[in-house]
Design a protein around this motif. Structure first.
Motif, PDB file in Angstrom:
ATOM      1  N   THR A   1       1.423  -3.872  -6.206  1.00  8.38           N
ATOM      2  CA  THR A   1       0.490  -3.935  -5.076  1.00  8.38           C
ATOM      3  C   THR A   1      -0.913  -3.460  -5.436  1.00  8.38           C
ATOM      4  O   THR A   1      -1.799  -3.450  -4.578  1.00  8.38           O
ATOM      5  CB  THR A   1       1.022  -3.096  -3.897  1.00  8.38           C
ATOM      6  N   GLY A   2      -1.121  -3.061  -6.693  1.00  7.22           N
ATOM      7  CA  GLY A   2      -2.450  -2.686  -7.139  1.00  7.22           C
ATOM      8  C   GLY A   2      -2.825  -1.241  -6.904  1.00  7.22           C
ATOM      9  O   GLY A   2      -3.990  -0.866  -7.103  1.00  7.22           O
ATOM     10  N   LEU A   3      -1.863  -0.394  -6.516  1.00 10.15           N
ATOM     11  CA  LEU A   3      -2.148   1.032  -6.381  1.00 10.15           C
ATOM     12  C   LEU A   3      -2.183   1.683  -7.765  1.00 10.15           C
ATOM     13  O   LEU A   3      -1.564   1.194  -8.708  1.00 10.15           O
ATOM     14  CB  LEU A   3      -1.074   1.709  -5.526  1.00 10.15           C
ATOM     15  N   PRO A   4      -2.864   2.815  -7.904  1.00 11.19           N
ATOM     16  CA  PRO A   4      -2.831   3.523  -9.190  1.00 11.19           C
ATOM     17  C   PRO A   4      -1.411   3.956  -9.539  1.00 11.19           C
ATOM     18  O   PRO A   4      -0.645   4.368  -8.662  1.00 11.19           O
ATOM     19  CB  PRO A   4      -3.737   4.744  -8.947  1.00 11.19           C
ATOM     20  N   LEU A   5      -1.077   3.874 -10.800  1.00 14.32           N
ATOM     21  CA  LEU A   5       0.221   4.370 -11.251  1.00 14.32           C
ATOM     22  C   LEU A   5       0.217   5.890 -11.222  1.00 14.32           C
ATOM     23  O   LEU A   5      -0.825   6.530 -11.348  1.00 14.32           O
ATOM     24  CB  LEU A   5       0.520   3.894 -12.673  1.00 14.32           C
ATOM     25  N   ALA A   6       1.401   6.470 -11.062  1.00 20.44           N
ATOM     26  CA  ALA A   6       1.559   7.921 -11.116  1.00 20.44           C
ATOM     27  C   ALA A   6       2.276   8.288 -12.411  1.00 20.44           C
ATOM     28  O   ALA A   6       3.316   7.701 -12.736  1.00 20.44           O
ATOM     29  CB  ALA A   6       2.351   8.419  -9.915  1.00 20.44           C
ATOM     30  N   ARG A   7       1.716   9.232 -13.149  1.00 16.79           N
ATOM     31  CA  ARG A   7       2.346   9.679 -14.386  1.00 16.79           C
ATOM     32  C   ARG A   7       3.516  10.591 -14.018  1.00 16.79           C
ATOM     33  O   ARG A   7       3.317  11.636 -13.405  1.00 16.79           O
ATOM     34  CB  ARG A   7       1.335  10.410 -15.260  1.00 16.79           C
TER      35      ARG A   7
ATOM     36  N   LEU B   1       5.103   3.801   1.670  1.00 21.11           N
ATOM     37  CA  LEU B   1       3.724   3.493   1.309  1.00 21.11           C
ATOM     38  C   LEU B   1       3.059   2.557   2.318  1.00 21.11           C
ATOM     39  O   LEU B   1       1.890   2.210   2.172  1.00 21.11           O
ATOM     40  CB  LEU B   1       3.685   2.846  -0.083  1.00 21.11           C
ATOM     41  N   GLY B   2       3.833   2.123   3.327  1.00 17.47           N
ATOM     42  CA  GLY B   2       3.292   1.265   4.367  1.00 17.47           C
ATOM     43  C   GLY B   2       3.552  -0.215   4.154  1.00 17.47           C
ATOM     44  O   GLY B   2       3.077  -1.041   4.940  1.00 17.47           O
TER      45      GLY B   2
ATOM     46  N   GLY C   1     -11.844   2.247   7.414  1.00 23.65           N
ATOM     47  CA  GLY C   1     -10.729   1.637   8.123  1.00 23.65           C
ATOM     48  C   GLY C   1      -9.424   1.771   7.375  1.00 23.65           C
ATOM     49  O   GLY C   1      -9.389   1.959   6.163  1.00 23.65           O
ATOM     50  N   ARG C   2      -8.362   1.685   8.133  1.00 25.08           N
ATOM     51  CA  ARG C   2      -7.032   1.769   7.545  1.00 25.08           C
ATOM     52  C   ARG C   2      -6.728   0.487   6.792  1.00 25.08           C
ATOM     53  O   ARG C   2      -6.966  -0.610   7.289  1.00 25.08           O
ATOM     54  CB  ARG C   2      -5.995   1.992   8.650  1.00 25.08           C
ATOM     55  N   GLU C   3      -6.179   0.625   5.557  1.00 24.99           N
ATOM     56  CA  GLU C   3      -5.819  -0.548   4.775  1.00 24.99           C
ATOM     57  C   GLU C   3      -4.597  -1.228   5.380  1.00 24.99           C
ATOM     58  O   GLU C   3      -3.662  -0.570   5.847  1.00 24.99           O
ATOM     59  CB  GLU C   3      -5.525  -0.152   3.327  1.00 24.99           C
ATOM     60  N   ALA C   4      -4.610  -2.556   5.365  1.00 27.86           N
ATOM     61  CA  ALA C   4      -3.475  -3.309   5.907  1.00 27.86           C
ATOM     62  C   ALA C   4      -2.271  -3.149   4.989  1.00 27.86           C
ATOM     63  O   ALA C   4      -2.422  -3.040   3.770  1.00 27.86           O
ATOM     64  CB  ALA C   4      -3.852  -4.784   6.021  1.00 27.86           C
ATOM     65  N   PRO C   5      -1.056  -3.106   5.532  1.00 29.84           N
ATOM     66  CA  PRO C   5       0.132  -3.026   4.672  1.00 29.84           C
ATOM     67  C   PRO C   5       0.254  -4.272   3.810  1.00 29.84           C
ATOM     68  O   PRO C   5      -0.144  -5.374   4.213  1.00 29.84           O
ATOM     69  CB  PRO C   5       1.287  -2.925   5.669  1.00 29.84           C
ATOM     70  N   VAL C   6       0.775  -4.086   2.635  1.00 30.54           N
ATOM     71  CA  VAL C   6       1.007  -5.216   1.735  1.00 30.54           C
ATOM     72  C   VAL C   6       2.374  -5.814   2.055  1.00 30.54           C
ATOM     73  O   VAL C   6       3.368  -5.102   2.199  1.00 30.54           O
ATOM     74  CB  VAL C   6       0.948  -4.768   0.259  1.00 30.54           C
ATOM     75  N   ARG C   7       2.403  -7.131   2.173  1.00 30.00           N
ATOM     76  CA  ARG C   7       3.673  -7.832   2.405  1.00 30.00           C
ATOM     77  C   ARG C   7       4.252  -8.195   1.037  1.00 30.00           C
ATOM     78  O   ARG C   7       3.662  -8.963   0.276  1.00 30.00           O
ATOM     79  CB  ARG C   7       3.447  -9.074   3.252  1.00 30.00           C
ATOM     80  N   VAL C   8       5.406  -7.612   0.735  1.00 35.85           N
ATOM     81  CA  VAL C   8       6.028  -7.781  -0.576  1.00 35.85           C
ATOM     82  C   VAL C   8       7.225  -8.716  -0.446  1.00 35.85           C
ATOM     83  O   VAL C   8       8.147  -8.449   0.340  1.00 35.85           O
ATOM     84  CB  VAL C   8       6.488  -6.428  -1.158  1.00 35.85           C
ATOM     85  N   GLY C   9       7.217  -9.803  -1.199  1.00 31.60           N
ATOM     86  CA  GLY C   9       8.376 -10.677  -1.277  1.00 31.60           C
ATOM     87  C   GLY C   9       9.199 -10.296  -2.487  1.00 31.60           C
ATOM     88  O   GLY C   9       8.646 -10.007  -3.559  1.00 31.60           O
TER      89      GLY C   9
ATOM     90  N   GLU D   1       4.755 -15.643   3.586  1.00 28.51           N
ATOM     91  CA  GLU D   1       4.975 -14.351   4.231  1.00 28.51           C
ATOM     92  C   GLU D   1       4.713 -13.172   3.311  1.00 28.51           C
ATOM     93  O   GLU D   1       4.958 -12.018   3.695  1.00 28.51           O
ATOM     94  CB  GLU D   1       6.415 -14.283   4.763  1.00 28.51           C
ATOM     95  N   ALA D   2       4.235 -13.419   2.074  1.00 34.05           N
ATOM     96  CA  ALA D   2       4.058 -12.340   1.106  1.00 34.05           C
ATOM     97  C   ALA D   2       2.647 -12.354   0.528  1.00 34.05           C
ATOM     98  O   ALA D   2       2.059 -13.418   0.317  1.00 34.05           O
ATOM     99  CB  ALA D   2       5.085 -12.463  -0.016  1.00 34.05           C
ATOM    100  N   ASP D   3       2.137 -11.162   0.266  1.00 36.58           N
ATOM    101  CA  ASP D   3       0.870 -11.012  -0.459  1.00 36.58           C
ATOM    102  C   ASP D   3       1.106 -10.912  -1.959  1.00 36.58           C
ATOM    103  O   ASP D   3       0.211 -11.182  -2.758  1.00 36.58           O
ATOM    104  CB  ASP D   3       0.143  -9.755   0.021  1.00 36.58           C
ATOM    105  N   VAL D   4       2.299 -10.503  -2.343  1.00 31.93           N
ATOM    106  CA  VAL D   4       2.698 -10.418  -3.746  1.00 31.93           C
ATOM    107  C   VAL D   4       4.213 -10.583  -3.786  1.00 31.93           C
ATOM    108  O   VAL D   4       4.917 -10.203  -2.842  1.00 31.93           O
ATOM    109  CB  VAL D   4       2.269  -9.074  -4.369  1.00 31.93           C
TER     110      VAL D   4
END
Length: 380
Positions: A293-299, A28-29, A2-10, A66-69
């Motif tokens: 948001t817990g995504l992998p960092l990009a070098r 990133l959605g 399934g598609r991951e839900a967008p993260v709500r950023v405050g 209204e925010a997940d993070v």
């Protein structure tokens, strides 16, 4: 799958840094909500805005709902507000990072505790502190407000005891005295730490200030020995581990006699990292959002030299800037005002000569600005 839900950023703050966080996070959605007391904030077109002071409990409760993070775009957000939110939703970087950076004395003491070199310093609150402070720092000394100073505000260079006493009267109490550092150049390191403790770093950036305001950054800093980059990454790593940090951390440094002295740090994306929007394959803003948001960092990969020139006070002609080879215009949707950061121009090119030539052309288009270009450095 399934598609991951967008993260709500405050985001606490709706200025240009919040704007650029959203510009990099929306692809990133993610969705953004900003808490901002000022009218018509630059980030307003990119998400919902809760228009209220940073210590308004009803507004904070709305952000938490209204925010997940939650993250923040500047370090003068009340620490109590961040702590209130952290009881309800993850706040990253953690609120203790705010406490470590909102008081310059506490910040310097943390550097000292971690074995990170700084200029000698001493608290300065009353006339009784003046002589001990100047004994610790010698003259000239830089007298700074411990809280809320930025872009050269709330500080003075004292070249005599009388000047130091005058600075104490004008700025005090709640000051710190620091030795005036005769540095070769000002540098910064942009570091990122993920939720899993992973870390990535951008190349050291060379910064040039005028009247206390950053005017230009050049990256990677020219003629930098690998050992200096390693030293900057090591000290940044110590700080991030100490604070259990998540997100972008910027550390301002002096290069003096072949070593680095820590000046200040900022627990957020930073003006000296704006060049990463066009000069790196991933920007500081996207990596900050990835971390929060817990995504992998990009070098980050930096294929060629880049520069960043701030637009201060007045806007240049957009068409003229766009005509300069390798110039990338970023405006913040802010009304012109003396001393105000209205945008920046990133410059990319195949080599230093091309970047320097385009930087000179852009400087000529910025009203009232004189070029700030890196000079050649002696080797050995």
């Amino acid at each position: 799958m399934g598609r991951e839900a967008p993260v709500r950023v405050g985001v606490l703050g709706g200025g240009q840094l919040g704007r650029m966080l959203a510009l990099e996070g929306i692809p990133l959605g993610h969705r953004f909500t900003f808490l901002e007391p000022g009218p018509d904030p630059p980030a307003g077109a990119l998400g919902a805005v809760v228009a209220a002071p940073y210590d308004d409990l009803d507004a904070l409760a709305r952000i938490a709902g209204e925010a997940d993070v939650v993250t923040y775009e500047f370090e003068n957000v009340p620490a109590a507000s961040a702590a209130y939110l952290a009881e309800r939703v993850p706040v990253l970087p953690p609120p203790r990072a705010l406490g470590a950076t909102q008081d310059r004395l506490a910040e310097k003491q943390m550097f000292q505790d971690l074995g990170i070199p700084t200029a000698p310093f001493h608290p300065l609150d009353t006339a009784a502190d003046l002589d001990p402070a100047l004994t610790a720092t010698a003259l000239p000394a830089v007298i700074k407000a411990r809280r809320f100073g930025y872009d050269g505000k709330g500080q003075a260079v004292a070249r005599s005891r009388a000047a130091a006493a005058a600075a104490l009267d004008a700025l005090g109490p709640g000051l710190i005295a620091e030795r005036f550092v005769r540095f070769e150049r000002e540098l910064s390191i942009i570091a990122v730490r993920g939720r899993d403790g992973s870390r990535v770093f951008y190349p050291l950036t060379e910064n040039h200030h005028r009247d206390g305001i950053l005017r230009a950054s050049y990256a990677p800093a020219r003629e930098t020995a690998p050992a200096l980059q390693t030293a900057a990454e090591e000290l940044a790593g110590r700080i991030m581990d100490q604070l259990d940090y998540v997100g972008v951390l910027a550390i301002e440094l002096f290069e003096s006699e072949g070593r680095l002295l820590a000046n200040e740090m900022a627990p957020r994306v930073h003006n000296s990292g704006h060049w990463t929007l066009d000069g790196a394959d991933i920007s500081q803003f996207e990596n900050h959002i990835r971390a929060a948001t817990g995504l992998p960092l990009a070098r980050p990969a930096v294929p060629a030299p880049a520069a960043m020139l701030n637009i201060i006070g007045e806007l240049p002609g957009a068409a003229a800037v766009a005509a300069v080879p390798g110039a990338h215009l970023h405006l913040y949707d802010k009304a012109p005002r003396p001393g105000r950061k209205l945008g920046h121009v990133n410059i990319t090119g195949p080599d230093e000569a091309a970047v320097r030539a385009s930087a000179e052309q852009v400087w000529a288009l910025l009203p009232g600005e004189l070029p700030v270009l890196p000079a050649g450095r002696r080797r050995g």
